[in-house]
Scaffold this motif. Structure first.
Motif, PDB file in Angstrom:
ATOM      1  N   ILE A 185       0.820  -1.215   0.000  1.00 24.96           N
ATOM      2  CA  ILE A 185       0.000   0.000   0.000  1.00 24.96           C
ATOM      3  C   ILE A 185       0.855   1.268   0.000  1.00 24.96           C
ATOM      4  CG2 ILE A 185      -1.909  -1.137   1.180  1.00 24.96           C
ATOM      5  CD1 ILE A 185      -0.965   0.261   3.765  1.00 24.96           C
ATOM      6  N   ASP A 186       2.176   1.116   0.139  1.00 24.56           N
ATOM      7  CA  ASP A 186       3.066   2.275   0.133  1.00 24.56           C
ATOM      8  C   ASP A 186       3.586   2.541  -1.273  1.00 24.56           C
ATOM      9  OD1 ASP A 186       3.053   2.922   2.913  1.00 24.56           O
ATOM     10  OD2 ASP A 186       4.294   1.152   3.273  1.00 24.56           O
ATOM     11  N   GLY A 187       3.899   3.821  -1.525  1.00 25.94           N
ATOM     12  CA  GLY A 187       4.390   4.205  -2.839  1.00 25.94           C
ATOM     13  C   GLY A 187       5.879   3.960  -3.005  1.00 25.94           C
ATOM     14  N   ILE A 188       6.377   4.209  -4.212  1.00 26.12           N
ATOM     15  CA  ILE A 188       7.792   4.051  -4.523  1.00 26.12           C
ATOM     16  C   ILE A 188       8.310   5.359  -5.097  1.00 26.12           C
ATOM     17  CG2 ILE A 188       9.499   2.749  -5.846  1.00 26.12           C
ATOM     18  CD1 ILE A 188       7.364   0.510  -6.028  1.00 26.12           C
ATOM     19  N   LYS A 189       9.394   5.872  -4.537  1.00 22.64           N
ATOM     20  CA  LYS A 189       9.976   7.121  -4.994  1.00 22.64           C
ATOM     21  C   LYS A 189      10.810   6.908  -6.254  1.00 22.64           C
ATOM     22  CE  LYS A 189      10.481   8.941  -0.268  1.00 22.64           C
ATOM     23  NZ  LYS A 189      11.454   9.490   0.706  1.00 22.64           N
ATOM     24  N   GLN A 190      11.251   8.009  -6.857  1.00 18.75           N
ATOM     25  CA  GLN A 190      12.101   7.935  -8.044  1.00 18.75           C
ATOM     26  C   GLN A 190      13.395   7.184  -7.775  1.00 18.75           C
ATOM     27  OE1 GLN A 190      12.287  11.703 -10.539  1.00 18.75           O
ATOM     28  NE2 GLN A 190      11.386  12.528  -8.668  1.00 18.75           N
ATOM     29  N   ASP A 191      13.915   7.302  -6.533  1.00 18.97           N
ATOM     30  CA  ASP A 191      15.195   6.654  -6.222  1.00 18.97           C
ATOM     31  C   ASP A 191      15.029   5.195  -5.796  1.00 18.97           C
ATOM     32  OD1 ASP A 191      14.110   6.855  -3.705  1.00 18.97           O
ATOM     33  OD2 ASP A 191      15.676   8.142  -2.879  1.00 18.97           O
ATOM     34  N   GLY A 192      13.804   4.683  -5.883  1.00 20.33           N
ATOM     35  CA  GLY A 192      13.565   3.278  -5.579  1.00 20.33           C
ATOM     36  C   GLY A 192      13.324   2.970  -4.122  1.00 20.33           C
ATOM     37  N   THR A 193      13.249   3.982  -3.266  1.00 18.22           N
ATOM     38  CA  THR A 193      12.950   3.750  -1.851  1.00 18.22           C
ATOM     39  C   THR A 193      11.440   3.806  -1.625  1.00 18.22           C
ATOM     40  OG1 THR A 193      13.255   6.108  -1.358  1.00 18.22           O
ATOM     41  CG2 THR A 193      15.157   4.655  -1.061  1.00 18.22           C
ATOM     42  N   ILE A 194      11.003   3.268  -0.491  1.00 16.53           N
ATOM     43  CA  ILE A 194       9.574   3.191  -0.179  1.00 16.53           C
ATOM     44  C   ILE A 194       9.078   4.503   0.421  1.00 16.53           C
ATOM     45  CG2 ILE A 194       7.806   1.931   1.103  1.00 16.53           C
ATOM     46  CD1 ILE A 194       9.210   0.307  -1.099  1.00 16.53           C
ATOM     47  N   ARG A 195       7.956   5.003  -0.100  1.00 12.21           N
ATOM     48  CA  ARG A 195       7.320   6.188   0.466  1.00 12.21           C
ATOM     49  C   ARG A 195       6.088   5.739   1.251  1.00 12.21           C
ATOM     50  NH1 ARG A 195       6.695  11.457  -0.980  1.00 12.21           N
ATOM     51  NH2 ARG A 195       7.577  11.196  -3.056  1.00 12.21           N
ATOM     52  N   ARG A 196       6.072   5.984   2.548  1.00 14.34           N
ATOM     53  CA  ARG A 196       4.953   5.560   3.382  1.00 14.34           C
ATOM     54  C   ARG A 196       3.711   6.388   3.096  1.00 14.34           C
ATOM     55  NH1 ARG A 196       5.519   2.432   8.845  1.00 14.34           N
ATOM     56  NH2 ARG A 196       6.861   0.789   8.025  1.00 14.34           N
ATOM     57  N   SER A 197       2.632   5.733   2.729  1.00 16.97           N
ATOM     58  CA  SER A 197       1.377   6.417   2.443  1.00 16.97           C
ATOM     59  C   SER A 197       0.741   6.890   3.751  1.00 16.97           C
ATOM     60  CB  SER A 197       0.413   5.484   1.717  1.00 16.97           C
ATOM     61  OG  SER A 197       0.960   5.067   0.479  1.00 16.97           O
ATOM     62  N   THR A 198       0.201   8.091   3.727  1.00 13.32           N
ATOM     63  CA  THR A 198      -0.451   8.645   4.916  1.00 13.32           C
ATOM     64  C   THR A 198      -1.944   8.820   4.720  1.00 13.32           C
ATOM     65  OG1 THR A 198       0.077  10.890   4.175  1.00 13.32           O
ATOM     66  CG2 THR A 198       1.634   9.825   5.689  1.00 13.32           C
ATOM     67  N   HIS A 199      -2.373   9.015   3.473  1.00 13.61           N
ATOM     68  CA  HIS A 199      -3.803   9.159   3.202  1.00 13.61           C
ATOM     69  C   HIS A 199      -4.078   8.817   1.739  1.00 13.61           C
ATOM     70  CE1 HIS A 199      -2.093  12.990   1.854  1.00 13.61           C
ATOM     71  NE2 HIS A 199      -3.106  13.070   1.032  1.00 13.61           N
ATOM     72  N   LEU A 200      -5.349   8.564   1.426  1.00 18.66           N
ATOM     73  CA  LEU A 200      -5.764   8.215   0.077  1.00 18.66           C
ATOM     74  C   LEU A 200      -6.878   9.140  -0.385  1.00 18.66           C
ATOM     75  CD1 LEU A 200      -5.979   4.312   0.307  1.00 18.66           C
ATOM     76  CD2 LEU A 200      -4.217   5.629  -0.869  1.00 18.66           C
ATOM     77  N   GLN A 201      -6.902   9.405  -1.694  1.00 15.44           N
ATOM     78  CA  GLN A 201      -7.993  10.162  -2.307  1.00 15.44           C
ATOM     79  C   GLN A 201      -8.535   9.302  -3.447  1.00 15.44           C
ATOM     80  OE1 GLN A 201      -5.817  13.664  -3.457  1.00 15.44           O
ATOM     81  NE2 GLN A 201      -6.188  14.700  -1.521  1.00 15.44           N
ATOM     82  N   THR A 202      -9.309   8.304  -3.074  1.00 13.90           N
ATOM     83  CA  THR A 202      -9.758   7.328  -4.050  1.00 13.90           C
ATOM     84  C   THR A 202     -11.285   7.243  -4.072  1.00 13.90           C
ATOM     85  OG1 THR A 202      -9.437   5.041  -4.790  1.00 13.90           O
ATOM     86  CG2 THR A 202      -9.645   5.410  -2.412  1.00 13.90           C
ATOM     87  N   THR A 203     -11.813   6.323  -4.858  1.00 16.19           N
ATOM     88  CA  THR A 203     -13.260   6.157  -4.993  1.00 16.19           C
ATOM     89  C   THR A 203     -13.664   4.758  -4.549  1.00 16.19           C
ATOM     90  OG1 THR A 203     -13.119   5.315  -7.274  1.00 16.19           O
ATOM     91  CG2 THR A 203     -13.231   7.722  -6.972  1.00 16.19           C
ATOM     92  N   VAL A 204     -14.953   4.584  -4.313  1.00 15.98           N
ATOM     93  CA  VAL A 204     -15.471   3.273  -3.933  1.00 15.98           C
ATOM     94  C   VAL A 204     -15.182   2.258  -5.034  1.00 15.98           C
ATOM     95  CG1 VAL A 204     -17.562   1.947  -3.468  1.00 15.98           C
ATOM     96  CG2 VAL A 204     -17.273   4.208  -2.435  1.00 15.98           C
ATOM     97  N   SER A 205     -15.314   2.687  -6.287  1.00 11.50           N
ATOM     98  CA  SER A 205     -15.051   1.806  -7.423  1.00 11.50           C
ATOM     99  C   SER A 205     -13.606   1.326  -7.427  1.00 11.50           C
ATOM    100  CB  SER A 205     -15.360   2.532  -8.733  1.00 11.50           C
ATOM    101  OG  SER A 205     -15.043   1.719  -9.855  1.00 11.50           O
TER     102      SER A 205
END
Length: 239
Positions: A185-205
């Motif tokens: 569920i965490d993102g990936i930065k340009q340098d290949g390290t893990i970016r910890r997700s803090t919030h989401l802006q998504t839809t039910v779909s």
């Protein structure tokens, strides 16, 4: 050379549409950019955010816009390397906030990982690309499989998938599994390290779609022909 210039050079030379992973491979192979752990991510975001320069042809494939005037554009383009890096990282963050599952690995082999390490290295690479990312600290869910390929356990990793899997090499499940799948569920930065997700802006779909894909990829029901194809570009192969 900035990412945008390198992409334009590669697509201009090819004269055809290319998948962003192939574009990244070509850029790194020709030495147009310095070493980068996740060049495919930078390329994907760069081409996806320049609708005036590139045209999308199918999933993940791009070509140069025939109406694009590179000479005129390059003269007026004052963007620096740092400006571009920040712009790409910003777009990556926005994209990550809209997507629940950022990356996944399917049926990785337990014996390819050194579980004696306090922080086991879980190296993954995109398809057809020799660039590696360590998913040890990726948060998400994981599934364990026995010798028959049957799922025997599903778990939640809130501090890192690597640590949770390491625990299962020593607990009551130690002899029950030989392979594992994971969904991050965490993102990936340009340098290949893990970016910890803090919030989401998504839809039910999107939530429903992500849940469906996780179940299909993880369980692999015989009657699901598509087999989670919505997330194919997020798959990482074990190294």
């Amino acid at each position: 050379m900035k990412w945008i210039d390198a992409i334009i050079e590669v697509l201009g030379s090819s004269g055809r549409a290319m998948h962003y992973v192939d574009i990244a491979n070509t850029i790194m192979g020709k030495g147009l950019r310095k070493e980068c752990k996740a060049p495919h991510i930078s390329v994907h975001v760069a081409v996806d955010s320049h609708g005036d320069v590139f045209i999308k042809e199918g999933k993940g494939r791009y070509k140069l816009n025939p109406a694009f005037d590179y000479n005129n554009w390059s003269i007026n383009n004052k963007t620096t390397d740092e400006d571009e890096r920040k712009a790409i990282e910003s777009q990556i963050t926005k994209s990550n906030n809209k997507t629940i599952i950022k990356a996944y690995g399917k049926m990785w082999e337990r014996n390819k990982v050194d579980w004696n390490r306090c922080n086991p290295v879980l190296l993954g690479t995109p398809r057809n690309m020799k660039q590696y990312i360590d998913f040890n600290k990726m948060r998400g869910v994981y599934m364990l499989y026995d010798t028959n390929g049957s799922m025997v356990y599903v778990g939640l990793a809130t501090n890192g998938i690597g640590g949770r899997l390491r625990e299962h090499t020593r607990d009551k499940h130690a002899n029950a599994w030989i392979k594992f799948s994971w969904f991050g569920i965490d993102g990936i930065k340009q340098d290949g390290t893990i970016r910890r997700s803090t919030h989401l802006q998504t839809t039910v779909s999107d939530v429903a779609s992500a849940l469906e894909s996780v179940v299909i990829i993880g369980v692999q029901p015989h009657r699901n022909i598509k087999n989670g194809e919505r997330m194919k570009d997020k798959e990482y192969l074990q190294y």
